[in-house]
Scaffold this motif. Sequence first.
Motif, short mmCIF file in Angstrom:
data_model
loop_
_atom_site.label_atom_id
_atom_site.label_comp_id
_atom_site.label_asym_id
_atom_site.label_seq_id
_atom_site.Cartn_x
_atom_site.Cartn_y
_atom_site.Cartn_z
N ILE A 1 -2.85 5.86 -2.88
CA ILE A 1 -3.92 5.89 -1.88
C ILE A 1 -4.11 7.33 -1.41
CG2 ILE A 1 -4.64 5.06 0.39
CD1 ILE A 1 -4.59 2.96 -1.89
N GLU A 2 -5.30 7.86 -1.59
CA GLU A 2 -5.54 9.28 -1.31
C GLU A 2 -6.52 9.54 -0.18
OE1 GLU A 2 -6.77 10.95 -4.99
OE2 GLU A 2 -4.79 10.85 -5.92
N ASN A 3 -7.44 8.62 0.08
CA ASN A 3 -8.42 8.92 1.12
C ASN A 3 -8.62 7.75 2.09
OD1 ASN A 3 -10.58 7.14 0.04
ND2 ASN A 3 -10.58 8.61 -1.66
N PHE B 1 -1.19 -1.61 -4.22
CA PHE B 1 -2.28 -0.63 -4.14
C PHE B 1 -1.64 0.76 -4.13
CE2 PHE B 1 -4.04 -4.47 -2.38
CZ PHE B 1 -5.37 -4.48 -2.77
N VAL C 1 0.85 -1.19 0.00
CA VAL C 1 0.00 0.00 0.00
C VAL C 1 0.89 1.25 0.00
CG1 VAL C 1 -1.81 1.26 1.24
CG2 VAL C 1 -1.78 -1.25 1.25
N ASP D 1 1.07 5.77 -1.08
CA ASP D 1 0.46 7.00 -1.57
C ASP D 1 1.19 7.49 -2.82
OD1 ASP D 1 2.75 7.68 -0.21
OD2 ASP D 1 1.70 8.75 1.39
N LYS E 1 -11.05 -0.08 3.06
CA LYS E 1 -11.44 -1.18 2.17
C LYS E 1 -10.29 -2.16 1.96
CE LYS E 1 -15.05 1.37 -0.30
NZ LYS E 1 -15.44 2.06 -1.56
N ILE E 2 -9.08 -1.63 1.84
CA ILE E 2 -7.91 -2.49 1.64
C ILE E 2 -7.71 -3.40 2.85
CG2 ILE E 2 -5.39 -2.51 1.45
CD1 ILE E 2 -5.71 0.08 -0.24
N ASP F 1 -11.26 6.07 2.92
CA ASP F 1 -12.10 4.96 2.46
C ASP F 1 -11.27 3.88 1.79
OD1 ASP F 1 -14.35 6.18 3.43
OD2 ASP F 1 -14.94 7.08 1.51
N HIS F 2 -10.29 4.31 1.00
CA HIS F 2 -9.41 3.35 0.34
C HIS F 2 -8.69 2.49 1.37
CE1 HIS F 2 -8.97 6.05 -3.49
NE2 HIS F 2 -10.12 5.40 -3.45
N LYS G 1 -2.33 9.10 7.72
CA LYS G 1 -2.68 7.90 6.98
C LYS G 1 -2.02 6.66 7.60
CE LYS G 1 -3.40 10.03 2.43
NZ LYS G 1 -2.86 10.18 1.05
#
Length: 270
Positions: free
Chosen positions: A43-45, A40, A9, A11, A51-52, A47-48, A72
């Motif tokens: 990643i900006e928000n 992934f 993950v 950004d 969900k991940i 919610d992402h 984050k």
Amino acid sequence: MKNLKIFVVSDSVGETGEQVVKAAVSQFRPDFDNTIIRRFPHIENNDHIEKIVEIAKVQDAIIVFTLVEEKKRRLLIDYCHQQNVSYIDLLGPIIELFEEKLEQKALEEAGIVHKLDEDYFKKIEAVEFAVKYDDGRDPRGLLLADVVLIGVSRTSKTPLSQYLAHKRYKVANVPLVPEINPPEELFLVNPKKCFGLVISPEKLNIIRKERLIALGLSDDASYAKKSRIEQEIANFYKIVEQIGCTVIDVTNKAVEETANDIIEKIEQNK
């Protein structure tokens, strides 16, 4: 063999995290058998992130992340704790250590390292361009260049080309000699990106004599004679007038000063 699934993950693009994961996995599974690495990126928000973590819980995956923003990182760690998902924070501990050592906060701007890489490769490309199209070797480069330099011999065209290349400008230069017609491409170049370099006959006479001596030649050759220099400069002005380009007197200027003048004019014309 037990299955291994890792979510990388980030950004940014996630390349750093994936390379670290592969280096670690290869110590256990050189052929990466029964191993899935899923990236992934960007990643900006929040919610992402949530969900991940939920997907990682369902698929029994380990999360490895490279997030530069502290909020984050903390959010992802909190979600992992809530869902009982294993995770590894690659950047957080290093960033925090540096912040403590340097007594300043991190920029928390994603992808900076890739911007630096891109800048580096642009510089290399410009340097290679300057070498390829130096001294009028290939006139096709004139139409591809950001900057075109023209002038008689020993007016610092080559060092100036290299200096501008390190500033990421693609530069081609052409020496002007009375006996040889300039390439046709020169007259197709946008005059705003073409610069004529001129120097006083007296200064050029000294420079050329020193050049001949350095080469082990006599300093009274035609190349260094004032009459020859004046002929070349007259031819220079004739061609410059045809092109309509800017003329810069480099007699008492360092390469850096001339380069700054050119950069300023180029940027003004954009």
